[in-house]
Design a protein around this motif. Structure first.
Motif, PDB file in Angstrom:
ATOM      1  N   TYR A  35       0.843  -1.183   0.000  1.00  0.00           N
ATOM      2  CA  TYR A  35       0.000   0.000   0.000  1.00  0.00           C
ATOM      3  C   TYR A  35       0.888   1.246   0.000  1.00  0.00           C
ATOM      4  N   LEU A  88       4.624   7.017   2.425  1.00  0.00           N
ATOM      5  CA  LEU A  88       4.920   5.878   3.302  1.00  0.00           C
ATOM      6  C   LEU A  88       4.422   4.624   2.586  1.00  0.00           C
ATOM      7  N   LEU A  90       3.572   0.775   2.812  1.00  0.00           N
ATOM      8  CA  LEU A  90       3.219  -0.201   3.830  1.00  0.00           C
ATOM      9  C   LEU A  90       3.081  -1.588   3.211  1.00  0.00           C
ATOM     10  N   PHE A 103       0.024  -5.355   9.434  1.00  0.00           N
ATOM     11  CA  PHE A 103       0.816  -4.375   8.710  1.00  0.00           C
ATOM     12  C   PHE A 103       2.195  -4.205   9.335  1.00  0.00           C
ATOM     13  N   GLY A 104       3.162  -3.862   8.485  1.00  0.00           N
ATOM     14  CA  GLY A 104       4.479  -3.492   8.953  1.00  0.00           C
ATOM     15  C   GLY A 104       4.530  -2.015   9.305  1.00  0.00           C
ATOM     16  N   SER A 105       5.693  -1.569   9.751  1.00  0.00           N
ATOM     17  CA  SER A 105       5.864  -0.173  10.170  1.00  0.00           C
ATOM     18  C   SER A 105       6.088   0.774   9.002  1.00  0.00           C
ATOM     19  N   GLY A 106       6.330   0.214   7.824  1.00  0.00           N
ATOM     20  CA  GLY A 106       6.426   1.050   6.636  1.00  0.00           C
ATOM     21  C   GLY A 106       7.836   1.509   6.298  1.00  0.00           C
ATOM     22  N   ARG A 108       9.481   4.966   4.678  1.00  0.00           N
ATOM     23  CA  ARG A 108       9.227   6.354   4.273  1.00  0.00           C
ATOM     24  C   ARG A 108      10.147   6.685   3.120  1.00  0.00           C
TER      25      ARG A 108
END
Lengths: 112, 113
Positions: A35, A88, A90, A103-106, A108
């Motif tokens: 995402y 970001l 994801l 979900f992961g922390s993403g 950036r």
């Protein structure tokens, strides 16, 4: 039990460059989705991988591509970066048929 | 095309208040609805998942309801605390859209001490 792991956490790239983001799914999960979340907005679906194939794709150009490996981990590749790709990113994983996402922390990504 | 809307976009309340966050969706053919919490610059933490056959789910001070026929869900937070300050996102998984989640724009909540 490790959740979804993404790397790197932050990345700065120049317009026109290419970038690869990585994701390891939660243990027991076999499906990975990506995402994109622009600042102040909800996440937008890019694509999903299952059994090493792209199964579904959102409204994103072909510059966005991906891969899933036999161990279920996944990569997101973006070519010819634009300033508008700054966001970001994801990664989410789930087990097929269970429909509960983790979900992961993403990552950036900043494009300058 | 499914559209998910969250109202209000931002909310500021004093500590201790009970509050309600709203989520609406245009296509009622959903498989489930999930509420997430997102801290600034961070990933999403799943709070509650409601299957389409369920009416509500509870976890601690959180209660989420689902009215599938009217296309609405609410997240109720009891006795709010400063640590509840975050963005809250709802997302629907449709019956006929594979495994794609459609998100609302989120409600940014600030709880003041």
């Amino acid at each position: 039990d490790a959740g979804v792991t993404q790397s790197p956490t932050h990345l700065i790239k120049t317009r026109g460059q290419q970038v690869t983001l990585r994701c390891s799914p939660k243990s027991g999960h076999d499906t990975v989705s990506w995402y994109q979340q622009a600042l102040g907005q909800g996440p937008q679906f890019i694509f999903q991988y299952y059994e090493e194939e792209e199964r579904q794709r959102g409204n994103f150009p072909d510059r966005f591509s991906g891969h899933q490996f036999p161990n279920y981990s996944s990569e997101l590749n973006v070519n010819a970066l634009l300033l508008g790709d700054s966001a970001l990113y994801l990664c989410a994983s789930m087990q097929q048929g269970a429909y509960g996402y983790t979900f992961g922390s993403g990552t950036r990504l900043t494009v300058v | 095309k499914q559209e998910v809307t969250q109202i209000p976009a931002a909310l500021s309340v004093p500590e201790g208040e009970n509050l309600v966050l709203n989520c609406s969706f245009t296509d009622s053919a959903i498989y489930n609805l999930q509420w997430f919490r997102q801290d600034p610059g961070k990933g999403l933490t799943s709070l509650l998942l409601i299957q389409s056959s369920q009416r509500e789910q509870t976890s601690g001070r959180l209660n989420a309801s689902l009215d599938k026929s009217s296309g609405r869900s609410t997240l109720y937070i009891a006795a709010s605390q400063p640590g509840d300050s975050a963005t809250y996102l709802c997302a629907v998984l449709e019956d006929n859209a594979g495994n794609m989640l459609t998100f609302g724009g989120g409600t940014r909540l600030m709880v003041k001490p």
